[in-house]
Design a protein around this motif. Structure first.
Motif, PDB file in Angstrom:
ATOM      1  N   SER A  59       0.830  -1.206   0.000  1.00 26.10           N
ATOM      2  CA  SER A  59       0.000   0.000   0.000  1.00 26.10           C
ATOM      3  C   SER A  59       0.869   1.263   0.000  1.00 26.10           C
ATOM      4  N   THR A  60       2.159   1.093   0.266  1.00 28.09           N
ATOM      5  CA  THR A  60       3.100   2.205   0.203  1.00 28.09           C
ATOM      6  C   THR A  60       4.280   1.794  -0.676  1.00 28.09           C
ATOM      7  N   VAL A  61       5.015   2.790  -1.131  1.00 26.70           N
ATOM      8  CA  VAL A  61       6.196   2.509  -1.951  1.00 26.70           C
ATOM      9  C   VAL A  61       7.272   1.936  -1.038  1.00 26.70           C
ATOM     10  N   THR A  62       7.555   0.672  -1.249  1.00 29.03           N
ATOM     11  CA  THR A  62       8.567  -0.055  -0.494  1.00 29.03           C
ATOM     12  C   THR A  62       9.122  -1.151  -1.385  1.00 29.03           C
ATOM     13  N   GLU A  63      10.133  -1.858  -0.906  1.00 30.89           N
ATOM     14  CA  GLU A  63      10.707  -2.943  -1.689  1.00 30.89           C
ATOM     15  C   GLU A  63       9.619  -3.964  -2.031  1.00 30.89           C
ATOM     16  N   GLY A  64       9.586  -4.364  -3.296  1.00 26.50           N
ATOM     17  CA  GLY A  64       8.589  -5.327  -3.766  1.00 26.50           C
ATOM     18  C   GLY A  64       7.336  -4.685  -4.336  1.00 26.50           C
ATOM     19  N   ALA A  65       7.260  -3.371  -4.280  1.00 25.39           N
ATOM     20  CA  ALA A  65       6.085  -2.662  -4.804  1.00 25.39           C
ATOM     21  C   ALA A  65       6.196  -2.461  -6.310  1.00 25.39           C
ATOM     22  N   LEU A  66       5.034  -2.431  -6.946  1.00 25.27           N
ATOM     23  CA  LEU A  66       4.907  -2.015  -8.336  1.00 25.27           C
ATOM     24  C   LEU A  66       4.305  -0.620  -8.278  1.00 25.27           C
ATOM     25  N   VAL A  67       5.005   0.356  -8.843  1.00 24.54           N
ATOM     26  CA  VAL A  67       4.614   1.756  -8.729  1.00 24.54           C
ATOM     27  C   VAL A  67       4.396   2.345 -10.114  1.00 24.54           C
ATOM     28  N   ARG A  68       3.243   3.016 -10.284  1.00 27.72           N
ATOM     29  CA  ARG A  68       3.021   3.783 -11.523  1.00 27.72           C
ATOM     30  C   ARG A  68       3.270   5.240 -11.177  1.00 27.72           C
ATOM     31  N   LEU A  69       4.238   5.809 -11.877  1.00 26.15           N
ATOM     32  CA  LEU A  69       4.694   7.167 -11.616  1.00 26.15           C
ATOM     33  C   LEU A  69       4.816   7.875 -12.951  1.00 26.15           C
ATOM     34  N   SER A  70       4.044   8.940 -13.142  1.00 30.07           N
ATOM     35  CA  SER A  70       4.057   9.693 -14.398  1.00 30.07           C
ATOM     36  C   SER A  70       3.799   8.786 -15.598  1.00 30.07           C
ATOM     37  N   GLY A  71       2.888   7.844 -15.439  1.00 26.48           N
ATOM     38  CA  GLY A  71       2.502   6.958 -16.529  1.00 26.48           C
ATOM     39  C   GLY A  71       3.457   5.811 -16.776  1.00 26.48           C
ATOM     40  N   ARG A  72       4.510   5.722 -15.994  1.00 24.61           N
ATOM     41  CA  ARG A  72       5.491   4.647 -16.167  1.00 24.61           C
ATOM     42  C   ARG A  72       5.432   3.706 -14.965  1.00 24.61           C
ATOM     43  N   TYR A  73       5.756   2.439 -15.235  1.00 21.94           N
ATOM     44  CA  TYR A  73       5.734   1.429 -14.177  1.00 21.94           C
ATOM     45  C   TYR A  73       7.149   1.109 -13.722  1.00 21.94           C
ATOM     46  N   PHE A  74       7.317   1.083 -12.405  1.00 18.40           N
ATOM     47  CA  PHE A  74       8.597   0.751 -11.797  1.00 18.40           C
ATOM     48  C   PHE A  74       8.398  -0.363 -10.782  1.00 18.40           C
ATOM     49  N   VAL A  75       9.336  -1.300 -10.780  1.00 16.63           N
ATOM     50  CA  VAL A  75       9.326  -2.378  -9.808  1.00 16.63           C
ATOM     51  C   VAL A  75      10.451  -2.085  -8.827  1.00 16.63           C
ATOM     52  N   ILE A  76      10.115  -1.994  -7.562  1.00 20.83           N
ATOM     53  CA  ILE A  76      11.121  -1.684  -6.551  1.00 20.83           C
ATOM     54  C   ILE A  76      11.758  -3.002  -6.098  1.00 20.83           C
ATOM     55  N   ALA A  77      12.931  -3.277  -6.631  1.00 18.29           N
ATOM     56  CA  ALA A  77      13.640  -4.514  -6.294  1.00 18.29           C
ATOM     57  C   ALA A  77      15.117  -4.357  -6.629  1.00 18.29           C
ATOM     58  N   VAL A  78      15.444  -4.480  -7.910  1.00 16.74           N
ATOM     59  CA  VAL A  78      16.816  -4.312  -8.397  1.00 16.74           C
ATOM     60  C   VAL A  78      16.770  -3.433  -9.641  1.00 16.74           C
ATOM     61  N   SER A  79      17.881  -2.791  -9.943  1.00 14.54           N
ATOM     62  CA  SER A  79      17.909  -1.951 -11.136  1.00 14.54           C
ATOM     63  C   SER A  79      17.951  -2.830 -12.385  1.00 14.54           C
ATOM     64  N   THR A  80      17.156  -2.434 -13.380  1.00 11.11           N
ATOM     65  CA  THR A  80      17.118  -3.141 -14.666  1.00 11.11           C
ATOM     66  C   THR A  80      16.954  -2.112 -15.775  1.00 11.11           C
ATOM     67  N   GLY A  81      17.151  -2.571 -16.976  1.00  9.67           N
ATOM     68  CA  GLY A  81      16.756  -1.774 -18.123  1.00  9.67           C
ATOM     69  C   GLY A  81      15.258  -1.940 -18.304  1.00  9.67           C
ATOM     70  N   LYS A  82      14.695  -1.276 -19.289  1.00  2.21           N
ATOM     71  CA  LYS A  82      13.272  -1.435 -19.585  1.00  2.21           C
ATOM     72  C   LYS A  82      13.020  -2.851 -20.059  1.00  2.21           C
ATOM     73  N   PHE A  83      11.886  -3.410 -19.661  1.00  2.00           N
ATOM     74  CA  PHE A  83      11.466  -4.719 -20.127  1.00  2.00           C
ATOM     75  C   PHE A  83       9.950  -4.734 -20.222  1.00  2.00           C
ATOM     76  N   THR A  84       9.431  -5.675 -21.004  1.00  2.21           N
ATOM     77  CA  THR A  84       7.990  -5.773 -21.205  1.00  2.21           C
ATOM     78  C   THR A  84       7.460  -7.012 -20.500  1.00  2.21           C
ATOM     79  N   CYS A  85       6.336  -6.829 -19.808  1.00  2.00           N
ATOM     80  CA  CYS A  85       5.680  -7.927 -19.112  1.00  2.00           C
ATOM     81  C   CYS A  85       4.177  -7.670 -19.170  1.00  2.00           C
ATOM     82  N   ASP A  86       3.423  -8.678 -19.539  1.00  2.00           N
ATOM     83  CA  ASP A  86       1.964  -8.536 -19.677  1.00  2.00           C
ATOM     84  C   ASP A  86       1.585  -7.345 -20.552  1.00  2.00           C
TER      85      ASP A  86
END
Length: 147
Positions: free
Chosen positions: A81-108
């Motif tokens: 319910s808050t931005v923390t490790e393991g969260a999926l966050v939509r920020l400015s229309g973009r999706y970020f996964v809080i875990a490890v740094s990655t390049g852009k990737f497509t899922c679903d």
């Protein structure tokens, strides 16, 4: 969006990157070996030294991929319910996964990017909830969704 699928996708992509880096590493290590039973020419010595330097650089990358895989395996991707490790966050229309740094990737069918808890943007959004506004680099950003 199913976060278990996201986790599996990230694990798979990181595993592929690890295997690719490992192959390159072993190729460079093999190139760095000189046949000591024959006279060694200076250009062969120089190429071997370059290959050795590259293999050392790839060694760090190998460890980085391995560390990311280990981290991904331990992160709790459960609902947030808050931005923390393991969260999926939509920020400015973009999706970020809080875990490890990655390049852009497509899922679903959606484009995502992984960020680590050490990233400067994470400091700005940590603990925020859906609908809250945060400041990052002088810009105001709205947390559009946290899952």
């Amino acid at each position: 969006m199913d976060k278990n699928i996201i986790k599996e996708t990230m694990l798979s992509l990181e595993g592929v990157a690890l295997q690719s880096t490992r192959k390159k590493y072993f190729d460079y290590v093999a190139d760095a070996r000189l046949d000591r039973s024959e006279p060694i020419e200076s250009d062969e010595q120089a190429q071997a030294e370059i290959a050795s330097d590259l293999s050392e650089a790839l060694d760090d990358t190998l460890h980085d991929h391995k560390d990311k895989l280990d981290k991904l395996k331990e992160v709790d991707f459960g609902p947030k319910s808050t931005v923390t490790e393991g969260a999926l966050v939509r920020l400015s229309g973009r999706y970020f996964v809080i875990a490890v740094s990655t390049g852009k990737f497509t899922c679903d069918g959606r484009e995502l990017m992984g960020i680590s808890t050490k990233a400067p943007i994470f400091e700005a959004i940590e603990g925020a909830r859906t609908g809250e506004t945060v400041e990052f680099n002088g810009r105001m950003l709205v947390i559009e969704d946290v899952a």
